[in-house]
Each structure stands twice: as structure tokens, then as C-alpha cells.
Enzyme design. Structure first.
Site, PDB file in Angstrom:
ATOM      1  N   LYS A 178     -26.504  18.459   4.714  1.00 12.19           N
ATOM      2  CA  LYS A 178     -26.615  18.884   6.113  1.00 12.19           C
ATOM      3  C   LYS A 178     -27.965  18.418   6.643  1.00 12.19           C
ATOM      4  CE  LYS A 178     -26.401  22.873   9.219  1.00 12.19           C
ATOM      5  NZ  LYS A 178     -26.044  24.287   9.424  1.00 12.19           N
ATOM      6  N   GLY A 234     -22.645  19.742  14.360  1.00  8.65           N
ATOM      7  CA  GLY A 234     -22.849  20.759  15.379  1.00  8.65           C
ATOM      8  C   GLY A 234     -23.903  20.258  16.332  1.00  8.65           C
ATOM      9  N   ASP A 290     -22.761  34.093  13.310  1.00 14.92           N
ATOM     10  CA  ASP A 290     -22.022  32.912  13.778  1.00 14.92           C
ATOM     11  C   ASP A 290     -20.738  32.745  12.960  1.00 14.92           C
ATOM     12  OD1 ASP A 290     -21.614  30.767  15.478  1.00 14.92           O
ATOM     13  OD2 ASP A 290     -22.882  29.375  14.352  1.00 14.92           O
ATOM     14  N   PHE A 303     -27.201  20.640  16.405  1.00 16.61           N
ATOM     15  CA  PHE A 303     -28.468  20.122  15.867  1.00 16.61           C
ATOM     16  C   PHE A 303     -28.342  19.611  14.441  1.00 16.61           C
ATOM     17  CE2 PHE A 303     -29.564  23.677  18.781  1.00 16.61           C
ATOM     18  CZ  PHE A 303     -30.033  22.888  19.822  1.00 16.61           C
ATOM     19  N   ALA A 304     -27.124  19.432  13.971  1.00 16.67           N
ATOM     20  CA  ALA A 304     -26.960  19.014  12.576  1.00 16.67           C
ATOM     21  C   ALA A 304     -25.746  18.117  12.414  1.00 16.67           C
ATOM     22  CB  ALA A 304     -26.803  20.247  11.686  1.00 16.67           C
ATOM     23  N   VAL A 305     -25.860  17.252  11.417  1.00 14.31           N
ATOM     24  CA  VAL A 305     -24.687  16.479  11.013  1.00 14.31           C
ATOM     25  C   VAL A 305     -24.552  16.653   9.497  1.00 14.31           C
ATOM     26  CG1 VAL A 305     -26.067  14.367  11.036  1.00 14.31           C
ATOM     27  CG2 VAL A 305     -23.612  14.176  10.974  1.00 14.31           C
ATOM     28  N   VAL A 306     -23.316  16.806   9.044  1.00 13.38           N
ATOM     29  CA  VAL A 306     -23.084  17.046   7.618  1.00 13.38           C
ATOM     30  C   VAL A 306     -22.322  15.857   7.043  1.00 13.38           C
ATOM     31  CG1 VAL A 306     -22.078  18.624   5.913  1.00 13.38           C
ATOM     32  CG2 VAL A 306     -23.024  19.536   8.054  1.00 13.38           C
ATOM     33  N   LEU A 345     -18.709  14.887   7.428  1.00 14.54           N
ATOM     34  CA  LEU A 345     -17.812  16.031   7.208  1.00 14.54           C
ATOM     35  C   LEU A 345     -17.701  16.914   8.448  1.00 14.54           C
ATOM     36  CD1 LEU A 345     -19.129  17.044   3.674  1.00 14.54           C
ATOM     37  CD2 LEU A 345     -16.869  16.088   4.183  1.00 14.54           C
TER      38      LEU A 345
HETATM   39  P1  ADP Z   1     -23.886  23.513  12.518  1.00 11.93           P
HETATM   40  O1  ADP Z   1     -25.056  24.415  12.312  1.00 11.93           O
HETATM   41  O2  ADP Z   1     -24.268  22.249  13.207  1.00 11.93           O
HETATM   42  O3  ADP Z   1     -22.690  24.175  13.123  1.00 11.93           O
HETATM   43  P2  ADP Z   1     -22.562  23.651   9.949  1.00 11.93           P
HETATM   44  O4  ADP Z   1     -23.372  24.101   8.799  1.00 11.93           O
HETATM   45  O5  ADP Z   1     -21.626  24.647  10.537  1.00 11.93           O
HETATM   46  O6  ADP Z   1     -23.512  23.028  11.060  1.00 11.93           O
HETATM   47  O7  ADP Z   1     -21.744  22.371   9.550  1.00 11.93           O
HETATM   48  C1  ADP Z   1     -20.933  21.678  10.500  1.00 11.93           C
HETATM   49  C2  ADP Z   1     -19.578  21.375   9.886  1.00 11.93           C
HETATM   50  O8  ADP Z   1     -19.757  20.519   8.744  1.00 11.93           O
HETATM   51  C3  ADP Z   1     -18.823  22.584   9.360  1.00 11.93           C
HETATM   52  O9  ADP Z   1     -18.100  23.236  10.385  1.00 11.93           O
HETATM   53  C4  ADP Z   1     -17.919  21.923   8.324  1.00 11.93           C
HETATM   54  O10 ADP Z   1     -16.812  21.313   8.930  1.00 11.93           O
HETATM   55  C5  ADP Z   1     -18.814  20.835   7.740  1.00 11.93           C
HETATM   56  N1  ADP Z   1     -19.535  21.345   6.551  1.00 11.93           N
HETATM   57  C6  ADP Z   1     -20.665  22.086   6.546  1.00 11.93           C
HETATM   58  N2  ADP Z   1     -21.050  22.409   5.305  1.00 11.93           N
HETATM   59  C7  ADP Z   1     -20.132  21.866   4.477  1.00 11.93           C
HETATM   60  C8  ADP Z   1     -19.955  21.890   3.041  1.00 11.93           C
HETATM   61  N3  ADP Z   1     -20.823  22.515   2.247  1.00 11.93           N
HETATM   62  N4  ADP Z   1     -18.875  21.238   2.533  1.00 11.93           N
HETATM   63  C9  ADP Z   1     -18.004  20.621   3.330  1.00 11.93           C
HETATM   64  N5  ADP Z   1     -18.110  20.575   4.683  1.00 11.93           N
HETATM   65  C10 ADP Z   1     -19.162  21.188   5.260  1.00 11.93           C
HETATM   66 MG    MG Z   2     -21.323  25.599  12.323  1.00  9.75          MG
END
Ligand code: ADP
Ligand code: MG
Length: 356
Positions: A61, A41, A155, A43-46, A38
Site C-alpha cells: 500500500k 483510494g 471506515d 491517497f493510496a494505491v495498493v 489491487l
Molecule cells: P484506501 O485508504 O486508499 O481506501 P485501502 O487500504 O482501503 O486504501 O486499499 C484500497 C483497496 O486496495 C482495498 O479496497 C482493496 O481492494 C485493495 N487492498 C488493500 N489492501 C489489500 C490487501 N492486503 N490484499 C489485497 N488487496 C488489498
Molecule cells: Mg479503503
């Protein structure tokens, strides 16, 4: 070691350490079908995933515990703790469960099916003013509640504000609490955080952070939804820093031709250099721009301020930065503002104004 480096190392600087959610260790793929990505970032992949027993969809996440050779588990626990603080906040994403693997902590989050509001900032078809008002109002409601818990997000940007559905356009859900901080727990908070394009001058200048820093970002987000442009983005980081610290914003008539004067007034109130001069989230919710309603829509829910607070209308006197704006000065009574706006709407309906 400099103070900056010390604080960037962590725990003292407004991080929460206690979580109630159990951190499970069962293999995630025994319980969920993990499907497409989805977003991601640093340090994370969702990833989207479906609970095998219920068919329910979640966003998983996967947050890395080790970053740049350092153990950052405490930071992930902090992100969980902030999600817990926001549990009853309907504008924040809900934490469903948490799992731990060798390298990651996996936060099982409510799924926001409508994607990022960022997509609406870069689209050829921008949202209507009324849609933007609704999304900004919801964002402020969420931030207001978060700030009541003395937590700042730090953020806020269009990539971190998601939608529950795309068509029809749903409600907002704020995500990504990795940089959020608790205020007041460890003295003054100063950190270099966030993305320069969206963060307030005091953050870039390593000055104290307050809830007002989030309100700056709301100004940036509103600007982007209306104009499709990022107000401070420069050719490079240096230029962006300079644009932010000089509050170098283009309010030209062309950029704002499709929205009302009140929209510009609202943004101008937020994009001010001194944090103490910015309105709070509760103040913003009483701004006349957010009272505007789409014809035939439900009445606007009451703002979190009391009627007495709301009637102290001098908060929203027109900005005086720009002589050109003098003709837009509003009466200090909120009722007069609303009345004036109703006249504008009427005029717009009759096609006698170019404002809409
Ligand atoms: P990071 O800390 O790496 O920026 P995020 O929590 O912002 O991580 O998540 C990265 C991206 O993943 C978000 O910008 C969004 O596009 C997608 N995403 C995050 N959480 C959700 C969610 N609950 N439902 C759908 N998409 C999500
Ligand atoms: Mg983010």
C-alpha cells in the site's frame, strides 16, 4: 480557527505516534517484483508484489505523505501504529514491513487474495445466508478485539473487508486503518470521517464518536450482503445524509425474502440512531442470528462473552419499532431463541416455511 478545522488537522484527535516496525529505505523494487494494481483510494494505491527471495506474495500500500499541500506523514505512521496494535488480531490484515520513498510510505501487507466483500454486494449472485453469517461473525470478532484496545475503525465498509480466498470463500481480513482512532487519549473525539453511506448519524452530526459508531457500519454491511442494496444511498450526498439521520431504511419483505426473520432483527438492532442503544460487538456475537449453522458445519466457536453474560437474554428482545414485527417477538431466553430457530430450520428443511 474552528474546532472542526483544528481537529481535522490531526495529532490531538486520537492519532497514535509510536511504531515498532522499522521504516526501511532500500528501493522496494530491488526486493520485490511489483505487479498489478489491487485497488486504490484517495491517497493510496495498493499493488500486488512478490518477494524476490521467497516468492511470497504481499500487497504493497503506497500511501502519500503529502496531501492537499500538507505533510501527512504522521497520519501514515498512525495507520502503521494501528496495524501494530492489531498484530495479534486474526481478523485484521497483518503488517509485514514498511518502506519509505520520496513521496510515499509503503506498507507491505499480508495479501488477501479473495478481493473485497463489496464484490459480493453488487454481484447478481448474492451469498447465502449461512455464508453471510460466517463473514459477519468474523467481522464482529475482529472489531471486538479492536475495541478492546480502545481503537475504533471508523471506515468499515464492504470495500475495506477483504477475503483470504474467493473460491472456496475464505475468511475475512479487515483493512484500511487510515481513519481509525484511539478513544480516550485526547478527550472527546468528534470528526467528520468516512463515507456518508456507511457512517453513523453521530459522525455526520459531529457528535461524540464511540465504538458504537463501528457497529452501525456492521449493520449497513450486513444489509448490503443480504439485499445487494446500500440502505442509505440517496440520489446525492444531501439525500444520503438525510436518509442516515432519519434512519430511513427499507425492511420490506421483498428485500429480505431470502433470509430468516432473525437477520432483520439483527440489522434493526444495529441501525438505531442513538449510539448508546446499539449493542457492542461482544453483544452482537451472542445474537441468535449468528448462532445459526449451516447443516453439517462445525459448531460455532464460543462468543467472547462469558456464559453468565450470555444468559442475560433480555438484550435481544425483539424490536418494537414496527407493529408488524410483533408476531416475531422472541422469548427472552437465548435457549428458547435457539430452540425456536431450530424449529424454523426444521420447518425450512421440510419445506413448510418460506423464510429460507
Ligand atoms: P484506501 O485508504 O486508499 O481506501 P485501502 O487500504 O482501503 O486504501 O486499499 C484500497 C483497496 O486496495 C482495498 O479496497 C482493496 O481492494 C485493495 N487492498 C488493500 N489492501 C489489500 C490487501 N492486503 N490484499 C489485497 N488487496 C488489498
Ligand atoms: Mg479503503
Amino acid at each position: 480557527m474552528s474546532r472542526r478545522r483544528l481537529e481535522s488537522r490531526g495529532l490531538a484527535a486520537g492519532l497514535l505516534g509510536d511504531v515498532q516496525t522499522a521504516i526501511l529505505t532500500e528501493p522496494l523494487d530491488s526486493l520485490y517484483h511489483i505487479t498489478g494494481e489491487l485497488g486504490r483510494g484517495k491517497f493510496a494505491v495498493v499493488k500486488k508484489c512478490v518477494e524476490k527471495t521467497t516468492g511470497k506474495v504481499f500487497a504493497a500500500k503506497f500511501v502519500r505523505k503529502r496531501r492537499r499541500g500538507r505533510d501527512c506523514r504522521a497520519e501514515v505512521i498512525h495507520e502503521m501504529a494501528v496495524l501494530e496494535v492489531s498484530r495479534n488480531n486474526p481478523r485484521m490484515i497483518n503488517l509485514h514491513a514498511a518502506y519509505e520513498t520520496e513521496h510515499d510510505i509503503v506498507l507491505l501487507l499480508e495479501y488477501a487474495a479473495g478481493g473485497e466483500i463489496f464484490d459480493h454486494c453488487i454481484s447478481d449472485e448474492l451469498l447465502s445466508e449461512f455464508q453471510i453469517i460466517r463473514l459477519i461473525r468474523q467481522t464482529l470478532e475482529g472489531i471486538h478485539l479492536l475495541h478492546q484496545s480502545s481503537v475504533v475503525h471508523l471506515d468499515l465498509k464492504p470495500q475495506n473487508i477483504l477475503l483470504t480466498s474467493l473460491s472456496p470463500l475464505g475468511d475475512i481480513k479487515i483493512v484500511d486503518f487510515g481513519l481509525a482512532r484511539k478513544l480516550g487519549s485526547a478527550g472527546e473525539l468528534r470528526e467528520i470521517l468516512g463515507t456518508p453511506e456507511y457512517v453513523a448519524p453521530e459522525i455526520l452530526n459531529y457528535e461524540p464518536i464511540t465504538t458504537a459508531s463501528d457497529l452501525w457500519s456492521v449493520g449497513v454491511i450486513t444489509y448490503m450482503l443480504i439485499t445487494g442494496e446500500s440502505p442509505f444511498a440517496g440520489e446525492d450526498k444531501q439525500q444520503t445524509f438525510l436518509n442516515v439521520s432519519q434512519v430511513n431504511v427499507d425492511y420490506s419483505k421483498e428485500a429480505f425474502s431470502r433470509v430468516s426473520e432473525l437477520a432483520v432483527h439483527f440489522i434493526r438492532k444495529l441501525l438505531v440512531k442513538a449510539p448508546e442503544d446499539r449493542p457492542s460487538a461482544a453483544d452482537c456475537l451472542s445474537h441468535p442470528w449468528l448462532w445459526q449453522q449451516c447443516p453439517g458445519s462445525e459448531p460455532v466457536p464460543p462468543s467472547p462473552r462469558t456464559p453468565r453474560e450470555r444468559s442475560g437474554g433480555s438484550k435481544w428482545a425483539a424490536p418494537h419499532e414496527d407493529a408488524e414485527d410483533k408476531e416475531n417477538i422472541l422469548d427472552s431466553s437465548p435457549h428458547a431463541k435457539r430452540f425456536r430457530f431450530e424449529e424454523d430450520v426444521q420447518a425450512a428443511r421440510e419445506g413448510t416455511t418460506e423464510q429460507f
